[in-house]
Design a protein around this motif. Structure first.
Motif: not given
Length: 415
Positions: A28, A100, A286, A289, A340, A343
């Motif tokens: 990802s 997220p 986003n 995600w 998270y 990333n």
């Protein structure tokens, strides 16, 4: 043994049920870099460009460090008072749901519902199914850390996820490029990664045997039931065939962990819808995600809940008292935040690197993560009791895996 077999069958059934919807694809993070590198901040002169590149490199390295240490809190003595499922379920809640969706709400505000309404329903379904497949790989990753340790798990899983994640989308979506330099470097990277995984497995097998001889447990002072799939209190290497089974779990996790990028590949029309509605290019991803990792949280929540009910683990949350609960709650929250936002930091770094993001940022991020995970594993005693030749084999396997990552990055320059 019956418990082990039962749970492995359950995990396999979950994987097979969605196999037709989950193809292995790039990591990802790599997808984020490739989709967003064109929006990098641009300077007015070469000096500002150089500063942006340096800042991007530093952010990629920092992101890798954050991603490489996110499972380390599980080794702290206060966390060992909880079982694996107690730790992993809270990490999944924070890392895959809370953070997220909190970031999505802050960046999309009133544009989230219009984005979902205008997006093709099939696209949303594909993103969710791909994220679910990745979630199975995530559960297996957590299990593998308990069985064979952080060092081998990070090396094997990241290598397989990266290489398969580059090769499979190439064959599935860009077959015309399969015979180009881009494709050839991907094939070469896959071959080198397989060799590195084999060498790392050999090093781990030697470590396992040497630790048995030295009667040194890799996972000392674990409380009853703390090993992921096992109800007995025992070091991982003392279980019959545990290393070999753990190795298989690593490989399965590496294959399935590549699935999240299929969500990004399938979700690109949804990203375009968000951009058309006024969401910035930096934030449009986003929504994928949140949907992808949100769906990925389901296997973890279901599996951990099953273990908690089956072994009565819900009471473990309160058995240690208020202080232990608050400490472990904070630690599991930190695990989710490290994973998270590691990333996210890497993704921001690729923006500053511009077109060099996929070619430079991605290998730096992956290498930083693998080296950090292995460094902390050494410091926390995973290789205690092993001999120098075995550690040398580990170092050699890391160099081979790093070479595979670099080959994939070089290949991306020909895309």
């Amino acid at each position: 043994r019956r418990r082990v077999v039962l749970l492995l069958v359950c995990a396999a059934a979950l994987a097979c049920a969605h196999d037709s919807n989950n193809a292995s694809s790039a990591s990802s993070s790599s997808s984020f870099a490739r989709n967003e590198s064109s929006t990098a901040p641009s300077g007015s002169g070469s000096g500002e460009d150089a500063e942006s590149l340096v800042l991007g490199v530093l952010l990629a390295l920092v992101g890798g460090v954050l991603g490489g240490v996110y499972t380390t809190p599980m080794k702290l003595s206060v966390m060992k008072k909880w079982r694996w499922e107690n730790q992993w379920i809270l990490y999944s809640v924070f890392g895959l749901l809370v953070f997220p969706w909190l970031l999505l709400g802050c960046t999309f505000t009133d544009k989230l519902l219009p984005t979902l309404e205008q997006a093709d329903g099939d696209v949303v379904v594909e993103v969710v199914f791909a994220g679910f497949g990745w979630g199975i790989g995530g559960v297996l990753f957590g299990v593998a850390v308990a069985w064979v340790g952080q060092s081998l798990t990070f090396g094997i899983v990241l290598a397989l996820a990266s290489t398969l994640g580059s090769v499979i989308p190439l064959l599935a979506f860009n077959i015309d490029e399969a015979a180009t330099l881009f494709g050839l470097f991907n094939y070469l990277g896959l071959a080198v990664a397989v060799a590195g995984v084999g060498l790392m497995a050999f090093a781990g097998d030697r470590r396992d045997k040497e630790q048995k001889q030295a009667e040194v447990s890799t996972f000392e002072d674990k409380e009853e039931g703390s090993i992921a799939l096992v109800g007995e209190s025992a070091p991982a290497h003392s279980l019959l065939g545990s290393f070999q089974m753990g190795l298989l779990i690593c490989v399965a996790s590496g294959v399935l962990s590549a699935c999240l990028n299929i969500a990004f590949a399938c979700g690109s029309p949804m990203v375009d819808v968000a951009k058309d509605l006024g969401v910035s290019s930096n934030n449009a991803n986003n929504v994928v995600w949140a949907l992808g990792v949100g769906a990925g949280s389901l296997p973890a929540l279901v599996y951990c809940s099953f273990l908690l009910f089956w072994r009565g683990g819900w009471r473990v949350f309160i058995e240690g008292g208020y202080l232990v609960f608050c400490s472990n709650l904070a630690l599991t929250m930190s695990m989710g935040a490290l994973w998270y936002f590691g990333n996210i930091v890497y993704g921001i770094g690729t923006l500053y690197m511009g077109k060099l993001g996929p070619a430079v940022g991605w290998p730096l991020y992956m290498i930083s993560m693998v080296l950090t995970a292995n460094g902390t594993a050494m410091l926390t005693g995973e290789w205690r009791g092993s001999r120098l030749p075995s550690r040398g084999l580990l170092a050699a396997s890391l160099l081979v895996l790093i070479t595979a990552i670099v080959l994939l990055a070089v290949g991306s320059s020909f895309a």
